[in-house]
Motif scaffolding. Structure first.
Motif, mmCIF file in Angstrom:
data_model
loop_
_atom_site.group_PDB
_atom_site.id
_atom_site.type_symbol
_atom_site.label_atom_id
_atom_site.label_comp_id
_atom_site.label_asym_id
_atom_site.label_seq_id
_atom_site.Cartn_x
_atom_site.Cartn_y
_atom_site.Cartn_z
ATOM 1 N N GLU A 144 27.777 4.652 -25.230
ATOM 2 C CA GLU A 144 28.459 5.244 -25.905
ATOM 3 C C GLU A 144 29.405 6.322 -25.478
ATOM 4 O OE1 GLU A 144 25.680 6.982 -28.783
ATOM 5 O OE2 GLU A 144 24.594 5.190 -29.215
ATOM 6 N N LEU A 145 29.054 6.629 -24.317
ATOM 7 C CA LEU A 145 30.096 7.770 -23.661
ATOM 8 C C LEU A 145 31.088 7.190 -23.356
ATOM 9 C CD1 LEU A 145 27.460 8.922 -20.825
ATOM 10 C CD2 LEU A 145 27.706 9.985 -23.086
ATOM 11 N N THR A 146 32.256 8.016 -23.696
ATOM 12 C CA THR A 146 33.720 7.838 -23.410
ATOM 13 C C THR A 146 34.044 8.362 -22.061
ATOM 14 O OG1 THR A 146 34.209 7.569 -25.766
ATOM 15 C CG2 THR A 146 36.052 7.887 -24.435
ATOM 16 N N LEU A 147 33.893 7.617 -21.000
ATOM 17 C CA LEU A 147 34.130 8.196 -19.767
ATOM 18 C C LEU A 147 35.521 8.473 -19.296
ATOM 19 C CD1 LEU A 147 31.541 6.357 -17.764
ATOM 20 C CD2 LEU A 147 31.282 8.469 -18.917
ATOM 21 N N PRO A 148 36.050 9.539 -18.507
ATOM 22 C CA PRO A 148 37.420 9.591 -18.466
ATOM 23 C C PRO A 148 37.664 8.683 -17.124
ATOM 24 C CG PRO A 148 36.235 11.378 -17.295
ATOM 25 C CD PRO A 148 35.304 10.619 -18.275
ATOM 26 N N ASP A 149 38.849 8.423 -16.882
ATOM 27 C CA ASP A 149 39.594 7.491 -16.096
ATOM 28 C C ASP A 149 38.912 7.955 -14.460
ATOM 29 O OD1 ASP A 149 40.913 5.897 -14.078
ATOM 30 O OD2 ASP A 149 42.810 6.420 -14.947
ATOM 31 N N PRO A 150 38.431 7.199 -13.856
ATOM 32 C CA PRO A 150 37.641 7.539 -12.332
ATOM 33 C C PRO A 150 38.884 7.847 -11.544
ATOM 34 C CG PRO A 150 37.372 5.340 -12.792
ATOM 35 C CD PRO A 150 37.898 5.887 -14.203
ATOM 36 N N LEU A 207 25.191 3.114 -14.570
ATOM 37 C CA LEU A 207 25.758 3.083 -13.246
ATOM 38 C C LEU A 207 27.023 3.456 -13.216
ATOM 39 C CD1 LEU A 207 24.329 -0.104 -11.509
ATOM 40 C CD2 LEU A 207 23.545 2.396 -11.210
ATOM 41 N N ALA A 208 27.923 3.191 -14.440
ATOM 42 C CA ALA A 208 29.332 3.685 -14.465
ATOM 43 C C ALA A 208 29.128 5.342 -14.400
ATOM 44 C CB ALA A 208 29.903 3.143 -15.761
ATOM 45 N N PHE A 209 28.286 5.800 -15.668
ATOM 46 C CA PHE A 209 28.246 7.391 -15.558
ATOM 47 C C PHE A 209 28.024 7.980 -14.302
ATOM 48 C CE2 PHE A 209 25.340 11.132 -16.563
ATOM 49 C CZ PHE A 209 26.311 11.879 -17.128
ATOM 50 N N SER A 210 26.670 7.295 -13.502
ATOM 51 C CA SER A 210 26.241 7.848 -11.970
ATOM 52 C C SER A 210 27.493 7.798 -11.133
ATOM 53 C CB SER A 210 25.255 7.135 -11.657
ATOM 54 O OG SER A 210 23.814 7.276 -12.560
ATOM 55 N N ARG A 211 28.358 6.908 -10.993
ATOM 56 C CA ARG A 211 29.242 6.756 -9.940
ATOM 57 C C ARG A 211 30.455 7.902 -10.343
ATOM 58 N NH1 ARG A 211 29.015 0.742 -11.414
ATOM 59 N NH2 ARG A 211 28.035 -0.390 -9.532
ATOM 60 N N LEU A 212 30.654 7.950 -11.666
ATOM 61 C CA LEU A 212 31.788 8.816 -11.981
ATOM 62 C C LEU A 212 31.058 10.331 -11.642
ATOM 63 C CD1 LEU A 212 34.383 9.550 -13.182
ATOM 64 C CD2 LEU A 212 33.479 9.572 -15.425
ATOM 65 N N VAL A 213 29.868 10.477 -11.700
ATOM 66 C CA VAL A 213 29.243 11.742 -11.606
ATOM 67 C C VAL A 213 29.306 11.971 -9.728
ATOM 68 C CG1 VAL A 213 27.167 13.400 -11.358
ATOM 69 C CG2 VAL A 213 27.739 11.841 -13.427
ATOM 70 N N ILE A 228 31.341 15.130 -7.869
ATOM 71 C CA ILE A 228 30.812 16.224 -7.068
ATOM 72 C C ILE A 228 31.426 15.884 -5.644
ATOM 73 C CG2 ILE A 228 28.583 16.364 -5.884
ATOM 74 C CD1 ILE A 228 28.785 17.587 -8.646
ATOM 75 N N ARG A 229 31.780 14.760 -5.121
ATOM 76 C CA ARG A 229 32.409 14.663 -3.733
ATOM 77 C C ARG A 229 33.439 15.395 -3.718
ATOM 78 N NH1 ARG A 229 30.338 10.461 -0.631
ATOM 79 N NH2 ARG A 229 28.755 9.111 -1.584
ATOM 80 N N ARG A 230 34.215 15.763 -4.874
ATOM 81 C CA ARG A 230 35.614 16.400 -4.672
ATOM 82 C C ARG A 230 35.312 17.893 -4.910
ATOM 83 N NH1 ARG A 230 37.845 13.560 -9.267
ATOM 84 N NH2 ARG A 230 38.562 15.581 -9.802
ATOM 85 N N THR A 231 34.167 18.435 -4.853
ATOM 86 C CA THR A 231 34.032 19.770 -5.049
ATOM 87 C C THR A 231 34.154 20.437 -3.610
ATOM 88 O OG1 THR A 231 31.676 19.562 -4.422
ATOM 89 C CG2 THR A 231 32.277 19.463 -6.848
ATOM 90 N N GLY A 232 33.936 19.685 -2.441
ATOM 91 C CA GLY A 232 34.246 20.283 -1.127
ATOM 92 C C GLY A 232 32.730 20.662 -0.631
ATOM 93 N N LEU A 233 31.826 20.393 -1.298
ATOM 94 C CA LEU A 233 30.438 20.476 -0.794
ATOM 95 C C LEU A 233 30.212 19.636 0.499
ATOM 96 C CD1 LEU A 233 28.298 20.579 -4.063
ATOM 97 C CD2 LEU A 233 28.712 22.825 -2.433
#
Length: 255
Positions: A90-96, A138-144, A148-153
């Motif tokens: 049901e989640l409308t995920l943004p374009d990865p 999995l689509a939700f997890s991949r997007l998360v 998070i990888r783009r945060t710079g952590l």
């Protein structure tokens, strides 16, 4: 005993490695397919909750025999796992591939996840029960992970950051969903149920002191309704988490 051990050894319906029963052709009930069965399962879980759900109750809703359902799913556990992933669909995920600010994307996903948990209170226990590796999950997890990888952590902090944000959302959404379910069960609005509960707690000798000590904090949070209070709490807590990620990024860069 052997059957029980075999059942426990099956980690996930998504790892079966077998075709759907309904695809074998010949003999299966007409008018049924796995998608319809899962959709009705979700509807029943929303209406009646996880505790009351059974394959027999589902068959009655579908107007078929219980054995007819087993043409399409092997076990109740398999069906619940399928329902879990259907809800994530049901989640409308943004374009990865979208180059948006990670803060905005993280906040958007957190709000989506909270809304999903509130909309389907039965999701919370299932998320903690199953491996949760269906395609929508999995689509939700991949997007998360991508955000998070783009945060710079640093790499060693990425999983912890995901846990901090989404375990917070899981807990918040679970409590909110259960509160709304209890309110509905008593035939009360969330506001009426909240004031009734607070009144009862205030009058109890063992808890009145704690409530009075918390009155200042409750007043400071703002909001005239339960919904407004939740919104303020959720958004402020989410801001704290985003600010914490930003602070850790800066600490890493200048440390």
């Amino acid at each position: 005993m052997a059957g029980t051990a075999k059942r426990r050894a099956r980690a996930s319906v998504w790892l079966e490695g077998r075709p759907r029963r309904g695809g074998r052709g010949g003999g299966q009930p007409s008018g049924l397919d796995r998608e319809r069965i899962v959709a009705v399962t979700v509807r029943l879980l929303d209406a009646e909750g996880l505790a009351k759900f059974s394959m027999r109750r589902l068959a009655t809703e579908l107007d078929v025999t219980a054995m007819s359902v087993y043409w399409y799913v092997d076990t109740k556990d398999d069906l619940l796992e399928l329902a879990l992933d259907a809800a994530f669909g049901e989640l409308t995920l943004p374009d990865p591939e979208a180059d948006e600010d990670w803060r905005d994307e993280l906040r958007a996903l957190a709000r989506m996840y909270r809304d999903l948990l509130v909309r389907h209170p039965w999701l919370s226990p299932l998320i903690g029960t199953y491996v949760n590796i269906g395609p929508n999950s999995l689509a939700f997890s991949r997007l998360v992970q991508r955000i998070i990888r783009r945060t710079g952590l640093p790499a060693h902090g990425l999983v912890a950051a995901i846990s901090a944000v989404f375990q917070f959302v899981y807990g918040f959404g679970t409590m909110e969903g259960h509160f709304l379910a209890r309110s509905a069960a008593f035939g009360m609005t969330p506001d009426d149920y909240f004031h009734h509960a607070m009144s009862m707690v205030t009058q109890a000798p063992d808890t009145s002191d704690i409530v009075q000590d918390s009155a200042e904090l409750m007043a400071a949070r703002g909001g005239d309704t339960v919904e407004e209070m939740w919104e303020r709490d959720f958004e402020f807590a989410l801001d704290l988490l985003v600010a914490g990620i930003e602070a850790m990024v800066q600490k890493t860069r200048h440390g």
